[in-house]
Every structure is written in structure tokens, then in C-alpha cells.
Design an enzyme around this catalytic site. Structure first.
Site, PDB file in Angstrom:
ATOM      1  NE  ARG A 182       0.719   7.426  -5.839  1.00 46.18           N
ATOM      2  CZ  ARG A 182       0.191   6.055  -6.146  1.00 46.18           C
ATOM      3  NH1 ARG A 182       1.285   5.047  -5.984  1.00 46.18           N
ATOM      4  NH2 ARG A 182      -0.701   5.543  -6.681  1.00 46.18           N
ATOM      5  CB  SER A 256      -5.136   9.520  -5.799  1.00 41.65           C
ATOM      6  OG  SER A 256      -5.586   8.329  -6.279  1.00 41.65           O
ATOM      7  CD  GLU A 352      -0.777  10.556  -5.281  1.00 41.50           C
ATOM      8  OE1 GLU A 352      -0.727  10.780  -6.543  1.00 41.50           O
ATOM      9  OE2 GLU A 352      -1.484   9.362  -5.134  1.00 41.50           O
TER      10      GLU A 352
HETATM   11  N1  EPU Z   1     -13.536   2.751  -2.773  1.00 41.21           N
HETATM   12  C1  EPU Z   1     -14.536   3.439  -2.439  1.00 41.21           C
HETATM   13  N2  EPU Z   1     -15.024   4.491  -2.835  1.00 41.21           N
HETATM   14  C2  EPU Z   1     -14.680   4.957  -3.995  1.00 41.21           C
HETATM   15  C3  EPU Z   1     -13.431   4.449  -4.683  1.00 41.21           C
HETATM   16  C4  EPU Z   1     -12.996   3.370  -4.175  1.00 41.21           C
HETATM   17  O1  EPU Z   1     -15.127   3.114  -1.233  1.00 41.21           O
HETATM   18  O2  EPU Z   1     -15.213   6.131  -4.485  1.00 41.21           O
HETATM   19  C5  EPU Z   1     -12.870   1.775  -2.176  1.00 41.21           C
HETATM   20  C6  EPU Z   1     -13.287   0.300  -2.756  1.00 41.21           C
HETATM   21  O3  EPU Z   1     -13.345  -0.578  -1.585  1.00 41.21           O
HETATM   22  C7  EPU Z   1     -12.024   0.234  -3.641  1.00 41.21           C
HETATM   23  C8  EPU Z   1     -10.945   0.545  -2.588  1.00 41.21           C
HETATM   24  O4  EPU Z   1     -11.518   1.773  -2.157  1.00 41.21           O
HETATM   25  O5  EPU Z   1     -11.830  -1.289  -3.643  1.00 41.21           O
HETATM   26  C9  EPU Z   1      -9.696   1.137  -3.806  1.00 41.21           C
HETATM   27  O6  EPU Z   1     -10.012   1.726  -4.385  1.00 41.21           O
HETATM   28  P1  EPU Z   1      -9.092   1.661  -5.952  1.00 41.21           P
HETATM   29  O7  EPU Z   1      -8.834   0.164  -6.230  1.00 41.21           O
HETATM   30  O8  EPU Z   1      -9.820   2.650  -6.946  1.00 41.21           O
HETATM   31  O9  EPU Z   1      -7.663   2.227  -5.468  1.00 41.21           O
HETATM   32  P2  EPU Z   1      -7.260   3.440  -4.430  1.00 41.21           P
HETATM   33  O10 EPU Z   1      -6.852   2.912  -3.364  1.00 41.21           O
HETATM   34  O11 EPU Z   1      -8.527   4.658  -4.404  1.00 41.21           O
HETATM   35  C10 EPU Z   1      -4.977   3.754  -5.596  1.00 41.21           C
HETATM   36  C11 EPU Z   1      -3.983   4.629  -6.156  1.00 41.21           C
HETATM   37  C12 EPU Z   1      -4.328   5.062  -7.588  1.00 41.21           C
HETATM   38  C13 EPU Z   1      -4.383   3.848  -8.272  1.00 41.21           C
HETATM   39  C14 EPU Z   1      -5.423   2.903  -7.677  1.00 41.21           C
HETATM   40  C15 EPU Z   1      -5.281   1.562  -8.423  1.00 41.21           C
HETATM   41  C16 EPU Z   1      -3.337   5.912  -4.260  1.00 41.21           C
HETATM   42  C17 EPU Z   1      -3.469   7.280  -3.549  1.00 41.21           C
HETATM   43  N3  EPU Z   1      -3.996   5.886  -5.363  1.00 41.21           N
HETATM   44  O12 EPU Z   1      -6.107   4.250  -5.356  1.00 41.21           O
HETATM   45  O13 EPU Z   1      -3.369   5.850  -8.027  1.00 41.21           O
HETATM   46  O14 EPU Z   1      -4.942   3.947  -9.578  1.00 41.21           O
HETATM   47  O15 EPU Z   1      -4.809   2.666  -6.284  1.00 41.21           O
HETATM   48  O16 EPU Z   1      -4.055   0.709  -8.142  1.00 41.21           O
HETATM   49  O17 EPU Z   1      -2.372   5.120  -3.880  1.00 41.21           O
HETATM   50  C18 EPU Z   1      -3.126   8.152  -8.203  1.00 41.21           C
HETATM   51  O18 EPU Z   1      -2.110   8.266  -7.631  1.00 41.21           O
HETATM   52  O19 EPU Z   1      -3.227   9.566  -8.800  1.00 41.21           O
HETATM   53  C19 EPU Z   1      -3.865   6.933  -8.593  1.00 41.21           C
HETATM   54  C20 EPU Z   1      -4.972   7.155  -9.247  1.00 41.21           C
END
Ligand code: EPU
Length: 357
Positions: A182, A256, A352
């Protein structure tokens, strides 16, 4: 091309006379958080030469600027800089195609999702994991958008911009962009100093699916698809995002709100012992990325709100405008969340979106 810094391209056409300055423009529809702020002056850039004209204009050139694409990674906590420059450069085309790669170019103002959809429909897969990300093509390299196992940095050939101090065109190859998680040179030393006009993408051939992200793999094993094609990945990513993330057209948000913090292995191990459910991902450099959403949820914030600012009920990393929130209310909620995560895990979350104010 110079490595490590943007290289100059030939001078652009002389300043166009077409620049129209709008005054007192409400920005509520131009930021996905739907924050009501006002641009004292706003200029639209529809071609690279408009950006050059702004740079060379005796009044607009020196004015501090906010460069606005889709406004999907932005939180306005006050009225922005004296001049808002809205980037609306259109166009998508194939630049070159060889057996090893296809290079596409898109104007910075093209909606990112439309570009992804178009590229696949034209038979040039490679961006499908990044489907449905809000915002524009020009914003994609700024924060190195990433999702479902792919970062746009892995597909960027170069970024073409206008240097706002001289009006000259500058081209940054992928190395000169100095991409990180990012992060890029456009968020750092070039922030506010250049305006991205076009982005060129290198899509390797033959195409290979990027799989391995937990949500995607679950989706395909449920569907009984061992070898999905690009269109199927595109559709799967859209379905997963729609199920988890709020549509900015329905509820204001900027995706995010926090980055996933990256910590040393020793810190991850200590935290893992103290919190057995901790979700983390090993990085290539031996460090670990922690799932900020998991930490926020475990602090009890998921689905809660402070006034008109809330944490989305289906994804704890997404802050939402419940209706009419001021930017300061979003920040107040973010600071409360940040304080709780710091107190419980000893980890400081970073925002972010770009915060104006
Ligand atoms: N999780 C929770 N609670 C929640 C949501 C997620 O505990 O409410 C845990 C779960 O274990 C899940 C893990 O967090 O497996 C990761 O969640 P997710 O796959 O939704 O991904 P993220 O790390 O929260 C990142 C990016 C997103 C992107 C997703 C999918 C960042 C800051 N965010 O989110 O990007 O869509 O991965 O690859 O790196 C954005 O940057 O605006 C964005 C949406």
C-alpha cells in the site's frame, strides 16, 4: 529511462485555453466516504495537456493542490487545499502484444473496475484478482492496490505523469515507483508534485491463475472448480467482495481503513502465544503481516459505532459513514479503535486512506 527516478518525456503541447475553474464545488459525490466538504476551486483534467496547462498557469500552478481520482482512498476532515484537480482522463488501448506479454494503457480517470472488466473481455487476462476495487486507474499505483494474492505493482509496466512544477511529462518504470505494501513513490517524495495521466500494464503470457488466497480457494473448492479461468476468478472476486465489503454507493466508506501491520517474527510468536486465534501471514522477508481486522474484532468493535461513524458489521477493517458523518467523527472512531488495539496487542495501526486535514 533513468532508474530510480522518473525520466522526462518530450514537452507537451502549450497550455490549453480550455481550463475551466469551478468555484465552491461540493465534494460529497466525489469521495466514497460521502463527506460533505467544499472545494474553493476545482479544475478538471481531461487530457495530459490540461495538467501541463495547470502547472504553467501563473495562478493555478503555484496553488497547493489536492489531486482527486475516484476519491475512494480519501478522508476529508476539512475543506481541502485551495485547488482540487479532478482527473478525468479517459481511454484504454493495447500498446504492444508479444508471445511473452501484452502491454495495455489506460487513462488515469478510467474507473478501475471498468478497466479490469474491459481487459478480460478483450482477451488480456491478468488483473482479475483486483476486480471491483473502487477508484480510478490513476489511483491504483499510488497506494499499490492489492487483493486476493495480487498487488498491482506486479502488473505495472510504467506510470506516466505530469510534473506539476514544470508541466513536463515524466515516466516512472516499475522500479522507479518503489512499490511497497500500500505504498509507492507517489505517496512519498512525489506526493502532490505530479499528476498521473496514464498507467501502462504488463500482462504476462501465457496467463497463469493467481490462486492460494484462503477466500478464493474456499470459493472454488465449494464450486468444484480446480482450474478456474480468468473470467471465473473475476466473478469469484466480485462475489466475495460483494458479500463482505459495503458498496460505497450504499454506505460511505473507503475500503480498509487500516493497513495490516507487519511485525518481526519474534513479535508474531509472542502475540501468537498470548492470543492463539491471531491471524497472520508470513512475508518473503521473514516478517509477518497481522490481520488487523481480527485484532479489531477481538477488541469488540465489529458492528459498533460512535455517533454517525461505524465499523462495518461484516468486515472489521472497514469504517463506514452511517449518514452525514463529518470526517472528524470518522477519525474519532478510528482513534478509539487504534487505542484499543494498541492497549491489547501492543501494535499501532496505520491509516490506509489519505487524510486531508
Ligand atoms: N477477519 C476477521 N474479522 C473480520 C474480517 C476479517 O477476523 O471482520 C480476519 C479473517 O481471519 C480473515 C483475515 O482477517 O481471514 C483477512 O481478511 P480478508 O481476507 O478480508 O483481508 P484483509 O486482510 O482484511 C486485505 C486488504 C483488502 C483486500 C483483502 C483481500 C489491506 C489493508 N486490506 O484485507 O483491501 O480486499 O485483503 O485480499 O491490506 C483495501 O485496501 O481497501 C481493501 C479492501
Amino acid at each position: 529511462m533513468n532508474k530510480g527516478s522518473g525520466s522526462r518525456l518530450p514537452s507537451q503541447a502549450p497550455a490549453g485555453e480550455r481550463l475551466v475553474v469551478e468555484e465552491g464545488v461540493c465534494l460529497q459525490d466525489m469521495n466514497t466516504f460521502a463527506i460533505a466538504a467544499t472545494a474553493a476551486r476545482l479544475v478538471r483534467v481531461r487530457e495530459a495537456r490540461d495538467a501541463a496547462a495547470i502547472a504553467r498557469d501563473p495562478v493555478l500552478g503555484p496553488a497547493p493542490k489536492l489531486i482527486l481520482g475516484g476519491g475512494s482512498n480519501l478522508l476529508l476532515t476539512r475543506d481541502p487545499a485551495p485547488l482540487v484537480v479532478k482527473v478525468e482522463i479517459a481511454g484504454m488501448r493495447v500498446l504492444t502484444s508479444t508471445p511473452k506479454a501484452t502491454v495495455l494503457e489506460a487513462g488515469a480517470g478510467v474507473r478501475w473496475h471498468e478497466f479490469v472488466r474491459w481487459s478480460i473481455a478483450q482477451g488480456h487476462p491478468g488483473l482479475e484478482n483486483l476486480a471491483l476495487i473502487p477508484g480510478t486507474v490513476g489511483a491504483a499505483p499510488v497506494q499499490n492496490i492489492g487483493a486476493y494474492g495480487l498487488e498491482v505493482a506486479q502488473r505495472i509496466e510504467s506510470v506516466v505523469a505530469t510534473d506539476l512544477s514544470s508541466g513536463q511529462a515524466v515516466e516512472f518504470d516499475a522500479e522507479a515507483c518503489r512499490f511497497g505494501y500500500r505504498d509507492s513513490v507517489f505517496k512519498r517524495e512525489w506526493a502532490g508534485r505530479c499528476l498521473i495521466t496514464h498507467v501502462r500494464f504488463r500482462l504476462p503470457r501465457p496467463w497463469r491463475a493467481v490462486l492460494g488466497y484462503a477466500d478464493l480457494d474456499r470459493h472454488f473448492s465449494r464450486a468444484g472448480l480446480a482450474h478456474p479461468d480468468a473470467q471465473q476468478i473475476f466473478e469469484a472476486v466480485c462475489a466475495i467482495r460483494k458479500a463482505k465489503l459495503p458498496d460505497p454507493a450504499e454506505v460511505g466508506n473507503a475500503g480498509s481503513f487500516f493497513k495490516n501491520p507487519i511485525v518481526e517474527a519474534a513479535t508474531r510468536d509472542e502475540l501468537g502465544q498470548a492470543f492463539p486465534g491471531l491471524v497472520s501471514y508470513p512475508q518473503d522477508d521473514g516478517r509477518h503481516k497481522l490481520a488487523a481486522a481480527w485484532m479489531i474484532e477481538s477488541c469488540g468493535w465489529k458492528g459498533r459505532n460512535l455517533g454517525r461513524a461505524g465499523i462495518h458489521a461484516r468486515h472489521a477493517l472497514v469504517l463506514v459513514n452511517l449518514g452525514g458523518a463529518a470526517g472528524a467523527e470518522i477519525i474519532a472512531l478510528a482513534e478509539n479503535v487504534r487505542a484499543d488495539v494498541l492497549a491489547k496487542f501492543g501494535v499501532r495501526l496505520e491509516y490506509e486512506p489519505v487524510v486531508v486535514g
